[in-house]
Write a protein that holds these residues in place. Structure first.
Motif, short mmCIF file in Angstrom:
data_model
loop_
_atom_site.label_atom_id
_atom_site.label_comp_id
_atom_site.label_asym_id
_atom_site.label_seq_id
_atom_site.Cartn_x
_atom_site.Cartn_y
_atom_site.Cartn_z
N LEU A 40 0.83 -1.20 0.00
CA LEU A 40 0.00 0.00 0.00
C LEU A 40 0.86 1.26 0.00
CD1 LEU A 40 -2.65 -1.00 2.69
CD2 LEU A 40 -2.99 -0.92 0.22
N PRO A 41 0.41 2.34 -0.66
CA PRO A 41 1.14 3.61 -0.59
C PRO A 41 1.22 4.09 0.85
CG PRO A 41 -0.51 3.65 -2.34
CD PRO A 41 -0.77 2.41 -1.54
N GLY A 53 -9.25 17.28 -12.79
CA GLY A 53 -8.03 16.58 -12.44
C GLY A 53 -7.21 17.34 -11.42
N PHE A 54 -6.23 16.66 -10.85
CA PHE A 54 -5.38 17.27 -9.82
C PHE A 54 -4.66 18.51 -10.35
CE2 PHE A 54 -1.23 17.47 -7.60
CZ PHE A 54 -1.67 17.66 -6.31
N GLU A 55 -4.04 18.40 -11.53
CA GLU A 55 -3.30 19.53 -12.09
C GLU A 55 -4.22 20.69 -12.42
OE1 GLU A 55 -0.14 19.85 -12.14
OE2 GLU A 55 0.21 17.83 -11.36
N GLU A 56 -5.44 20.39 -12.88
CA GLU A 56 -6.40 21.45 -13.19
C GLU A 56 -6.80 22.21 -11.93
OE1 GLU A 56 -10.91 22.01 -15.10
OE2 GLU A 56 -9.88 20.06 -15.23
N CYS A 93 -12.40 8.99 -6.64
CA CYS A 93 -11.48 7.97 -6.12
C CYS A 93 -10.78 7.22 -7.25
CB CYS A 93 -12.24 6.98 -5.24
SG CYS A 93 -12.90 7.70 -3.70
N GLU A 94 -11.45 7.03 -8.37
CA GLU A 94 -10.87 6.29 -9.48
C GLU A 94 -9.91 7.14 -10.30
OE1 GLU A 94 -14.34 5.08 -11.55
OE2 GLU A 94 -14.80 3.42 -10.19
N GLU A 95 -10.20 8.45 -10.43
CA GLU A 95 -9.42 9.31 -11.31
C GLU A 95 -8.26 10.03 -10.61
OE1 GLU A 95 -12.05 11.91 -13.50
OE2 GLU A 95 -13.50 10.28 -13.85
N TRP A 96 -8.31 10.10 -9.28
CA TRP A 96 -7.21 10.71 -8.53
C TRP A 96 -6.37 9.62 -7.89
CZ3 TRP A 96 -7.06 16.06 -6.15
CH2 TRP A 96 -7.76 16.98 -6.93
N SER A 97 -5.07 9.81 -7.86
CA SER A 97 -4.18 8.83 -7.22
C SER A 97 -4.24 9.00 -5.70
CB SER A 97 -2.74 9.03 -7.69
OG SER A 97 -2.21 10.25 -7.19
N PHE A 98 -3.72 8.03 -4.98
CA PHE A 98 -3.67 8.12 -3.52
C PHE A 98 -2.87 9.35 -3.09
CE2 PHE A 98 -4.93 3.69 -3.75
CZ PHE A 98 -5.72 3.52 -2.64
#
Length: 280
Positions: free
Chosen positions: A185-186, A254-257, A224-229
């Motif tokens: 796990l991360p 997205g995270f960068e957006e 949850c599916e589109e963003w990483s832990f």
């Protein structure tokens, strides 16, 4: 002809409607012989723990971590150093009775479950038998046939709890498997889960009511599916607000957006402050 309202004369299976479009081969396979794995909520519920040795000390960790109210019965000479430490540091959560178990100890109607961790098979069986008569769930340490439930090997990271159970067959193997799972796990998993929990609370506050439940669940699933832990763990208040801004349109930025949006907002605020200074 049987009365339609008299179900006692009707085979209940004959009342099941057909499902022509279903494919039974896609249903999960039933594998008998397992245990029902539950996250039992025992917060502020009374648990009777018989014994104070090494095994009892490990049981106490689980019980106190679940915010249970514990009644611990054990003569002082039988206490493990860790158990004695818990008795002193968790006085509000543990009621200590410094003697051997007595059948009358089960008379307390508030007892939700019983654990025994003593090196006395006869006494353990007595506790088990009394609990069965009283219909109280019981676990007798290291005696699977006298257990209504088992303790597995647990990995804990904040709100995350993963339990590995071998159904009483190999506790050591359960611990080894648990370590392998945890190592995969991360390191930020617990923090990511906490941030997702905060985001869910904000969404429920923004869009309350059961009618929106389906849309809320679908949107949160996409996050949850589109963003990483790692990205979820980095969420802060401002980023959550930016992410929630796309909910009504069904958008998951997205995270960068989101980060770019935060940066642009900061630039605008800075320009506004510069304009105010020039105006002065």
């Amino acid at each position: 002809m049987a009365n339609e309202n008299d179900l006692t004369t009707v085979d209940p299976l004959s009342l099941i409607p057909p499902f022509p479009n279903s494919d039974p081969s896609t249903y999960p396979k039933i594998t008998p012989g397992g245990s029902l794995i539950l996250a039992w909520q025992i917060r502020n519920k009374r648990v009777l723990l018989v014994g104070g040795g090494n095994v009892a000390a490990t049981r106490l960790v689980h019980l106190l971590s679940a915010d249970a109210l514990v009644t611990l019965i054990c003569p002082p000479p039988g206490l493990h150093p860790e158990t004695a430490h818990r008795l002193k540091t968790h006085r509000d959560a543990i009621t200590y009775i410094p003697r051997l178990f007595s059948p009358s100890d089960l008379d307390d109607p508030s007892i939700s479950l019983v654990l025994t961790a003593i090196d006395d098979p006869a006494a353990s069986t007595e506790v088990y038998t009394l609990c069965k008569k009283a219909k109280i769930p019981v676990n007798v340490a290291d005696v699977p046939p006298e257990c209504d439930f088992y303790f597995g090997s647990v990995h804990r990271d904040g709100p995350l709890q993963i339990m590995v159970s071998t159904n009483g067959n190999g506790p050591k193997l359960a611990a080894m498997i648990r370590r392998k799972v945890a190592d995969g796990l991360p390191s930020c998993t617990g923090s990511a889960i906490e941030k997702v929990g905060e985001l869910r609370k904000k969404l429920r506050k923004m869009v309350p009511g059961s009618a929106a439940g389906g849309k809320r669940m679908e949107w949160m699933s996409r996050v949850c599916e589109e963003w990483s832990f790692e990205e979820l763990a980095a969420l802060d208040e401002g980023m959550m607000e930016g992410l929630l801004g796309g909910y009504e349109e069904g958008k998951v930025a997205g995270f960068e957006e989101i980060k770019l949006g935060r940066l642009m907002e900061a630039v605008k605020i800075g320009e506004g402050e510069d304009d105010d200074k020039e105006a002065q």
